[in-house]
Scaffold this active site. Structure first.
Site, PDB file in Angstrom:
ATOM      1  CD  GLU A 120      -2.976  -0.957   0.108  1.00 15.19           C
ATOM      2  OE1 GLU A 120      -2.605  -1.140  -1.065  1.00 15.19           O
ATOM      3  OE2 GLU A 120      -4.131  -0.665   0.417  1.00 15.19           O
ATOM      4  CB  THR A 168      -5.692   5.160  -2.851  1.00 16.35           C
ATOM      5  OG1 THR A 168      -6.620   4.127  -3.151  1.00 16.35           O
ATOM      6  CG2 THR A 168      -5.614   5.338  -1.349  1.00 16.35           C
TER       7      THR A 168
END
Ligand SMILES: Nc1ncnc2c1ncn2[C@@H]1O[C@H](COP(=O)(O)OP(=O)(O)OP(=O)(O)O)[C@@H](O)[C@H]1O
Ligand SMILES: N[C@@H](CCO)C(=O)O
Length: 292
Positions: A120, A168
């Site tokens: 991530e 994101t």
């Protein structure tokens, strides 16, 4: 060769920005691994044309590096990237479980959370664990800087995914820098209500606790048709509606009896805004599954 299926996830749930997450029954990524002298990656499936196969740019490459576990890795994407349904996290979680087993690294599922979060960090700039935790552990998870708590839950949900891409990284760029004390107090109350709702499998409490006045209002501006979809879902019986992860996916919590009507109302409302979408009628589900 080892195969792992890791589920899509929904993070934040409104009041739990960067902390709450849940595993979805569907969709999921499937990752296959074999030992190799160096890591290579191939990607097929949903949105694979937008996903790099370079190990330095793919979340599974970061996981292989963190576990010192070079492998030939094949990813079959069930979760489209930039979806808000934890696409990058599903691959990372699957790779963490697969490579941990392939190289007998002996890490527990909980210990694999920070490993998968390395992926991530690669794609969004921060190692937030709120998607990888539920993808690894299943159920509802609370991921803080130094701990992860998991509870099994089986609340029905509808996850509606429009044909819009929101990265994101971009969605993190519009998160407000500060909040008022009133907003903080309201958020704490909502987050606590949601957590109790999860422990009781109570869609009413979970839905009530999903309200957020700090991050979500900014994020909804990136999703064409959001307000109409939210209202349509609530009218069809949803007990709570919010942006899934960083969006553009939208999550509705509900009773099983209303699920089909909510899915159809959300798709119709997106359609009225000129946006194609699909709705997953599912429930909070299991974490990654290893097939030997
Ligand atoms: N294995 C992977 N699977 C999916 N996306 C990947 C992967 N590796 C790298 N990426 C990149 O990560 C980005 C998608 O991640 P992003 O976090 O924006 O979406 P998401 O995971 O669907 O969203 P969210 O975290 O909000 O649920 C894309 O730029 C994509 O190319
Ligand atoms: N908590 C992260 C999740 C991204 O899926 C965010 O909202 O930016």
């Amino acid at each position: 060769m080892l195969t792992v299926r890791a589920p899509a996830t929904s993070a934040n749930l409104g009041s739990g920005f960067d902390v709450f997450g849940l595993a979805l029954g569907t969709p999921a990524d499937v990752v296959r691994v074999e030992r190799a002298p160096e890591t290579t990656i191939t990607v097929t499936g949903a949105g694979s044309e937008y996903i790099p196969e370079d190990p330095e740019k793919n979340t599974v490459g970061a996981v292989a590096e963190a576990l010192d576990a070079p492998a030939r890795i094949r990813i079959d994407k069930g979760v489209r990237p930039s979806s808000g349904l934890g696409s990058s996290a599903a691959s990372a979680a699957a790779a963490a479980v697969a490579l941990n087993a392939l190289y007998d690294r002996g890490r527990s599922r909980k210990e694999l959370v920070p490993v998968a979060a390395e992926g991530e960090a690669l794609v969004s700039g921060e190692a937030h664990a709120d998607n990888v935790a539920p993808s690894l552990l299943g159920g509802f998870t609370v991921a803080t800087d130094d701990n992860v708590t998991q509870v099994d839950a089986s609340v029905p949900v509808v996850a509606c995914l429009p044909e819009i891409s929101v990265s994101t990284r971009d969605a993190r760029g519009i998160v407000p820098d500060s909040a008022t004390m009133d907003e903080v107090v309201t958020t704490v109350g909502n987050a606590a209500t949601l957590t109790v709702g999860m422990t009781r499998d109570d869609p009413e409490l979970v839905g009530k606790g999903m309200t957020d006045e700090i991050v979500t209002p900014e994020r909804t501006k990136l999703i064409d048709g959001y307000e109409g979809v939210r209202e349509a879902a609530l009218e069809a019986g949803a007990t709570g509606v919010t942006v899934s992860g960083a969006g553009p996916g939208i999550l509705a919590v509900c009773h099983r009896r209303d699920q089909r009507a909510i899915a159809s109302a959300m798709v119709d409302a997106f359609d009225a805004a000129g946006v194609e979408s699909r709705a997953y009628q599912t429930a909070i589900g299991q974490g990654a599954t290893l097939y030997r």
